[in-house]
Write an enzyme that holds these catalytic residues in place. Sequence first.
Site, PDB file in Angstrom:
ATOM      1  N   ASP A  45       3.721   0.737   3.558  1.00 38.32           N
ATOM      2  CA  ASP A  45       2.987  -0.048   2.727  1.00 38.32           C
ATOM      3  C   ASP A  45       3.080   0.559   1.462  1.00 38.32           C
ATOM      4  OD1 ASP A  45       3.043  -2.094   4.759  1.00 38.32           O
ATOM      5  OD2 ASP A  45       0.464  -1.370   5.282  1.00 38.32           O
ATOM      6  N   PRO A  61     -12.263   0.026   6.011  1.00 37.32           N
ATOM      7  CA  PRO A  61     -12.185   0.694   7.266  1.00 37.32           C
ATOM      8  C   PRO A  61     -10.424   1.169   7.818  1.00 37.32           C
ATOM      9  CG  PRO A  61     -12.919  -1.659   7.466  1.00 37.32           C
ATOM     10  CD  PRO A  61     -12.502  -1.476   6.035  1.00 37.32           C
ATOM     11  N   GLY A 115      -5.610   0.638   3.823  1.00 32.19           N
ATOM     12  CA  GLY A 115      -6.592   1.689   3.361  1.00 32.19           C
ATOM     13  C   GLY A 115      -6.055   2.885   3.048  1.00 32.19           C
ATOM     14  N   GLY A 116      -5.295   3.569   3.995  1.00 35.22           N
ATOM     15  CA  GLY A 116      -4.823   5.007   3.755  1.00 35.22           C
ATOM     16  C   GLY A 116      -3.562   5.000   3.124  1.00 35.22           C
ATOM     17  N   SER A 117      -2.812   3.811   3.139  1.00 36.74           N
ATOM     18  CA  SER A 117      -1.595   3.696   2.222  1.00 36.74           C
ATOM     19  C   SER A 117      -2.131   3.521   0.800  1.00 36.74           C
ATOM     20  CB  SER A 117      -0.781   2.729   2.571  1.00 36.74           C
ATOM     21  OG  SER A 117      -0.310   2.810   4.020  1.00 36.74           O
ATOM     22  N   SER A 118      -3.037   2.734   0.451  1.00 32.38           N
ATOM     23  CA  SER A 118      -3.684   2.685  -0.826  1.00 32.38           C
ATOM     24  C   SER A 118      -4.132   3.776  -1.318  1.00 32.38           C
ATOM     25  CB  SER A 118      -4.446   1.352  -0.793  1.00 32.38           C
ATOM     26  OG  SER A 118      -4.730   0.814  -2.213  1.00 32.38           O
ATOM     27  N   LYS A 121      -4.969  -4.710   0.776  1.00 31.00           N
ATOM     28  CA  LYS A 121      -4.037  -5.767   0.878  1.00 31.00           C
ATOM     29  C   LYS A 121      -4.222  -6.362   1.987  1.00 31.00           C
ATOM     30  CE  LYS A 121      -1.227  -4.176   4.107  1.00 31.00           C
ATOM     31  NZ  LYS A 121      -1.353  -4.688   5.695  1.00 31.00           N
ATOM     32  N   ALA A 127      -7.421  -1.243   9.938  1.00 29.98           N
ATOM     33  CA  ALA A 127      -7.739  -2.653   9.662  1.00 29.98           C
ATOM     34  C   ALA A 127      -6.737  -3.386   9.333  1.00 29.98           C
ATOM     35  CB  ALA A 127      -9.059  -2.413   8.856  1.00 29.98           C
ATOM     36  N   GLY A 128      -5.620  -2.907   9.163  1.00 29.39           N
ATOM     37  CA  GLY A 128      -4.388  -3.737   8.743  1.00 29.39           C
ATOM     38  C   GLY A 128      -4.470  -4.152   7.105  1.00 29.39           C
ATOM     39  N   LEU A 129      -5.422  -3.186   6.522  1.00 27.23           N
ATOM     40  CA  LEU A 129      -5.928  -3.585   5.176  1.00 27.23           C
ATOM     41  C   LEU A 129      -5.161  -2.603   4.234  1.00 27.23           C
ATOM     42  CD1 LEU A 129      -9.702  -4.525   5.578  1.00 27.23           C
ATOM     43  CD2 LEU A 129      -7.780  -6.178   4.799  1.00 27.23           C
TER      44      LEU A 129
HETATM   45  O1  C5P Z   1       4.906   3.428   7.860  1.00 33.19           O
HETATM   46  P1  C5P Z   1       3.473   3.467   8.566  1.00 33.19           P
HETATM   47  O2  C5P Z   1       3.353   4.795   8.932  1.00 33.19           O
HETATM   48  O3  C5P Z   1       2.429   2.821   8.068  1.00 33.19           O
HETATM   49  O4  C5P Z   1       3.665   2.839   9.871  1.00 33.19           O
HETATM   50  C1  C5P Z   1       3.182   3.169  11.162  1.00 33.19           C
HETATM   51  C2  C5P Z   1       3.671   2.889  12.663  1.00 33.19           C
HETATM   52  O5  C5P Z   1       3.975   1.423  12.578  1.00 33.19           O
HETATM   53  C3  C5P Z   1       5.161   3.329  12.279  1.00 33.19           C
HETATM   54  O6  C5P Z   1       5.483   4.650  13.129  1.00 33.19           O
HETATM   55  C4  C5P Z   1       5.993   2.524  13.426  1.00 33.19           C
HETATM   56  O7  C5P Z   1       5.839   2.552  14.553  1.00 33.19           O
HETATM   57  C5  C5P Z   1       5.344   1.196  13.099  1.00 33.19           C
HETATM   58  N1  C5P Z   1       6.195   0.364  11.968  1.00 33.19           N
HETATM   59  C6  C5P Z   1       7.489  -0.311  12.463  1.00 33.19           C
HETATM   60  N2  C5P Z   1       8.005  -1.054  11.519  1.00 33.19           N
HETATM   61  C7  C5P Z   1       7.424  -1.352  10.355  1.00 33.19           C
HETATM   62  C8  C5P Z   1       6.267  -0.604   9.823  1.00 33.19           C
HETATM   63  C9  C5P Z   1       5.737   0.207  10.763  1.00 33.19           C
HETATM   64  O8  C5P Z   1       7.813  -0.275  13.473  1.00 33.19           O
HETATM   65  N3  C5P Z   1       8.083  -1.909   9.308  1.00 33.19           N
END
Ligand code: C5P
Length: 286
Positions: free
Chosen positions: A134, A93, A100-103, A9, A96-98
Amino acid sequence: MPRGQAPAKVNLYLEVVGRRPDGYHDLRTLFQTVDWGDGVEVERTATSGVVCETQGAVLPSDDANLAVRAAREWLEAAQAPGGAHVRLEKRIPLGAGLGGGSSDAAAVLRLLQTTPGALPHDRLMQLAVSLGADVPFLIEGGTAVGTGRGDVIEPRPPAPRIAIVLMLAPFPTSTATVFGRVAERLRRAPEHGLEKALEALASGVPEKIRDAHHNDLAEASMRAYGEMLRFASTAEKRLGRPPCVTGSGSTLFDVPDVGEVDEVLARLQGLQGRRQVVWATAGSPS
Ligand code: C5P
């Protein structure tokens, strides 16, 4: 054996609204999936436990791997007998902000839903939310607005056919680290920024989509990582316009006119990392 795509994404727009009491941040973001990502296969097994095989990257085989946790928690929630075997073909990767792990985790949930004992939709979404901010979006993919932690999803009409040139950095960034830097000083997003980004996307005009792009995490990512700042400034010099940033980085992207893709790739030759040309897709990827 259930098999599917775990699409990457991009965030076409991302505004950090503020910090929440739970340590997360409230966002307003425009998510878009693309026609490129990881391959995922899931097989239910008679033996209990979740086994994960990965190609293309080295990932933990325990709950530190979100796809493993997704499978284990789905099996528990469905009170399903036995276990699961997950195969991941990693192309996106890490860091990467894409997404990946969530998808990968979302694809595991989607695929397990096609096996006996499917969870009711609201229970599935509850599980998705608990896995990561995500994950709920990536269950359906396509085009959607995310609010709350980015996990309250409002689907939008499918995007017109737009090309996206991903500039994959040769280094990862940590989402938690980048959000940590945002808290120091919240940047002000443009007025009606999200609405403008939605209008621009609906128009399908790349220049409007680029102009409406905004990401409050971009500056934080560059403050946290000197290499991110250098990567973005080199990319801007070569592109001749500011690159967009997805999530907390490290990937940058450009939205060129369809006829301009080859020229953009030529301009980016020599930039560190590699490029991937992808297309915006409609939802329900598997
Ligand atoms: O939800 P996810 O595990 O992908 O988020 C990783 C980290 O990014 C969270 O532990 C939090 O520190 C930060 N985060 C946040 N606000 C969000 C999404 C993520 O502060 N809306």
